[in-house]
Write an enzyme that holds these catalytic residues in place. Structure first.
Site, PDB file in Angstrom:
ATOM      1  N   TRP A   5      36.658  39.773  34.237  1.00 17.37           N
ATOM      2  CA  TRP A   5      35.794  38.573  35.129  1.00 17.37           C
ATOM      3  C   TRP A   5      34.506  37.660  34.063  1.00 17.37           C
ATOM      4  O   TRP A   5      34.646  36.243  34.232  1.00 17.37           O
ATOM      5  CB  TRP A   5      35.580  38.618  36.201  1.00 17.37           C
ATOM      6  N   THR A  65      39.103  31.316  47.331  1.00 19.28           N
ATOM      7  CA  THR A  65      39.450  31.708  47.002  1.00 19.28           C
ATOM      8  C   THR A  65      38.684  32.847  49.070  1.00 19.28           C
ATOM      9  O   THR A  65      39.164  34.183  49.505  1.00 19.28           O
ATOM     10  CB  THR A  65      38.977  32.748  45.971  1.00 19.28           C
ATOM     11  N   GLN A  97      46.153  33.749  45.036  1.00 22.30           N
ATOM     12  CA  GLN A  97      44.455  33.928  45.054  1.00 22.30           C
ATOM     13  C   GLN A  97      44.751  33.955  46.927  1.00 22.30           C
ATOM     14  O   GLN A  97      45.295  33.138  47.864  1.00 22.30           O
ATOM     15  CB  GLN A  97      43.336  33.194  44.907  1.00 22.30           C
ATOM     16  N   GLN A 139      46.989  39.341  44.406  1.00 20.49           N
ATOM     17  CA  GLN A 139      46.823  39.233  44.046  1.00 20.49           C
ATOM     18  C   GLN A 139      45.056  38.860  44.482  1.00 20.49           C
ATOM     19  O   GLN A 139      45.299  38.116  45.474  1.00 20.49           O
ATOM     20  CB  GLN A 139      46.922  37.470  43.695  1.00 20.49           C
ATOM     21  N   ASP A 140      44.069  39.483  44.058  1.00 19.92           N
ATOM     22  CA  ASP A 140      42.571  39.333  44.936  1.00 19.92           C
ATOM     23  C   ASP A 140      42.773  40.115  46.183  1.00 19.92           C
ATOM     24  O   ASP A 140      42.301  39.433  46.816  1.00 19.92           O
ATOM     25  CB  ASP A 140      42.440  37.693  44.839  1.00 19.92           C
ATOM     26  N   ASP A 164      43.529  41.254  39.303  1.00 17.01           N
ATOM     27  CA  ASP A 164      42.072  41.409  39.344  1.00 17.01           C
ATOM     28  C   ASP A 164      42.263  42.210  41.490  1.00 17.01           C
ATOM     29  O   ASP A 164      41.821  41.331  41.908  1.00 17.01           O
ATOM     30  CB  ASP A 164      42.478  40.195  39.334  1.00 17.01           C
ATOM     31  N   ARG A 213      39.571  43.940  33.297  1.00 17.82           N
ATOM     32  CA  ARG A 213      39.122  43.031  32.678  1.00 17.82           C
ATOM     33  C   ARG A 213      38.345  42.065  33.160  1.00 17.82           C
ATOM     34  O   ARG A 213      38.402  42.053  34.006  1.00 17.82           O
ATOM     35  CB  ARG A 213      40.477  42.144  32.261  1.00 17.82           C
TER      36      ARG A 213
END
Length: 536
Positions: A442, A307, A337, A359-360, A381, A440
């Site tokens: 992590w 990532t 990711q 994502q990310d 996220d 949320r």
């Protein structure tokens, strides 16, 4: 055995309360001895740890709380350097592509920690020398917080591997992680002792405390048309500039620059992955506007990248500024990711930029960051990491995720209650096009607040989502303050112990630019607009 004897003797000593006539010097000696023990708490080789700190103390003169912290920092710095040497030996092993990348990540991340510990040591020397400006407290907390996070990111890079190599790496990192955590805890504890420097007033925006890598002339840069400002390098796809690629312009920029170095990137789509190393300090990249100057890539987790390495653009040098640029990762949700922008740059600022991914998207990895009038797009996220960041007057857009996925805006990664990290989203807009959750947890001490922010109707009544089970629900710190819009109703919000409906301005003000990222001491010099406190 030596440690056990030392601890036994310490336990036999009466408490402060039992010694009403004990002299202040005696109290201080007791405190320093307990701090030495604390510095080695949880360390496998405690005898060696204690002897190392005692050896460092012999070179520092009289034992005081600050000299113990200084010695513990030195010992921790030495341990971090040894960890790099140990991990470098794994490079010669026959391992998978992802593991090779993960090992390189670990070396770079631990090098970040070495730098951050060295900066902290320099700051400690200033304090012990009598220089007690308010800036020191923010610097030390920010740098030690980042130094503690880097080993975690190293280990996260082994996701998707067979875990055999990860277990060896984890063993190599265990001691340095514990030492950094102990130093951070000690520094936090010392705030209640006379060691703590008096805080200067921060009621106005002044330029007297600019960090040394920021120059006084930067105020005009953000408001000036790039065609009339002083430009050091021009990048253009049509051959009218000094360089064809942004990477070439950055590679030829001065290292460890003490003045602002400005790179103007003309409009166009630049298909490149940029990795601006920590030696590239004080750089400003100016584009022609969101959607005009675009840096794009498609690195993603399924291609074998960690990532950390999927970022289209990664910036690590202190004092980075970006203006009027789009950072984009085109890897779609099925590729998991895929980072558009990763930031490890302390006291960095992003003005009128767009971060676009799924994502990310935006990896606020570490250190102090500020975002103003930016757009952030994503699915899962998509604002994540463990930096200390304020997003002000930004627009947050949600995109269509994979089937059965739930859209979550933030995943903040604070792992230790003493870290000064977290996300503050202020005076912004959550423009949800999908059912959306604000965040949320992590990591166990995840910290995120939304303040004075518009929330669209697709923000779910619960507001926040669990990571799994009841993980972190009592240790996280999530808050909302005076948000508005159809999704801002608090009546159906989660009832977690760590969730807070912020009622008072005093609590909310902790998460403002002036306090949370020490913005008054460095943002005026960047020229980026900011509100230091609350808007209401």
């Amino acid at each position: 055995m030596a440690f056990a004897k030392f601890l036994f003797i310490l336990l036999l000593l009466p408490s402060f309360e039992a010694l009403p006539d004990v002299t202040p010097l005696r109290k201080q000696n007791l405190t320093t001895q307990s701090l030495i023990i604390q510095a080695c708490t949880g360390i496998d080789s405690q005898d060696l740890c204690l002897s190392n700190i005692q050896a460092e103390l012999q070179n520092l003169g009289p034992q005081t709380p600050s000299s113990v912290l200084h010695a513990a920092l030195r010992a921790t710095l030495n341990e971090a350097r040894q960890a790099i040497e140990t991990i470098t030996k794994f490079t010669a092993l026959s391992v998978s592509y992802r593991e090779q990348i993960a090992i390189e990540d670990c070396k770079e991340l631990l090098d970040f920690s070495v730098s951050e510990l060295a900066w902290s040591l320099t700051e400690m020397k200033k304090i012990r020398g009598g220089d007690r400006s308010a800036e020191h407290e923010g610097n030390l907390k920010a740098w030690l917080s980042a130094a503690l996070s880097n080993p975690d990111t190293c280990l996260e890079g082994f996701e998707g591997t067979d875990h055999h190599l990860e277990s060896f790496i984890r063993g190599s990192l265990k001691q340095v992680t514990q030492l950094i955590g102990n130093v951070l805890a000690m520094y936090t504890q010392l705030h209640s002792l006379p060691f703590r420097p008096p805080r200067k007033s921060t009621s106005t925006n002044t330029s007297s405390e600019f960090p040394e890598w920021i120059t006084d002339g930067d105020q005009e840069l953000v408001q000036t048309n790039p065609r009339v400002m002083h430009i050091d390098a021009v990048v253009s796809l049509d051959g009218s500039g000094h360089y064809w690629t942004i990477t070439d312009a950055i590679n030829e920029a001065p290292s460890y620059s003490n003045r602002r170095y400005i790179i103007y990137v003309k409009k166009g789509v630049y298909k490149e992955n940029i990795d601006m190393k920590k030696k590239k300090t004080n750089i400003m990249v100016v584009g022609d506007g969101i959607g005009q100057t675009i840096v794009t890539g498609n690195r993603n987790f399924l291609q074998g990248w960690t990532t950390f390495r999927t970022a289209t653009v990664a910036v690590s040098g202190k004092g980075f500024i970006a203006r009027d640029i789009t950072f984009r990762n085109t890897a779609e949700p099925q590729n998991h990711q895929a980072v558009a922008l990763r930031v490890d740059s302390d006291q960095s600022a992003f003005y009128r930029c767009s971060m676009e991914g799924y994502q990310d998207t935006l990896y606020i990895h570490s250190l102090r960051q500020f975002y103003r009038e930016c757009n952030i797009y994503g699915t899962i996220d998509f604002i994540f990491g463990n930096g200390a960041a304020v997003l002000q007057n930004c627009k947050i857009f949600t995109r269509v995720p994979l089937p059965l996925q739930k859209v979550t805006i933030t995943a903040q990664g604070r792992k230790n209650p003493n870290q000064s990290t977290g996300f503050s989203i202020q005076n912004s807009y959550v423009l949800a096009t999908q059912p959306t959750y604000l965040g949320r947890p992590w990591k166990r001490y995840s910290r995120t607040v939304f303040m004075n922010t518009y929330m669209g109707g697709l923000v779910q009544p619960r507001g926040w989502l669990e990571w799994y089970g009841d993980f972190a629900l009592s240790t996280l710190w999530y808050g909302e303050y005076r948000n508005y819009g159809p999704g801002a109703s608090l009546s159906g919000r989660v009832k977690w112990p760590g969730y807070h409906i912020i009622q008072d301005a005093a609590t909310a003000s902790f998460f403002t630019v002036g306090r949370f990222i020490d913005g008054r001491s460095w943002l005026p010099a960047t020229g980026v607009k900011f509100t230091a406190g609350l808007s209401n």
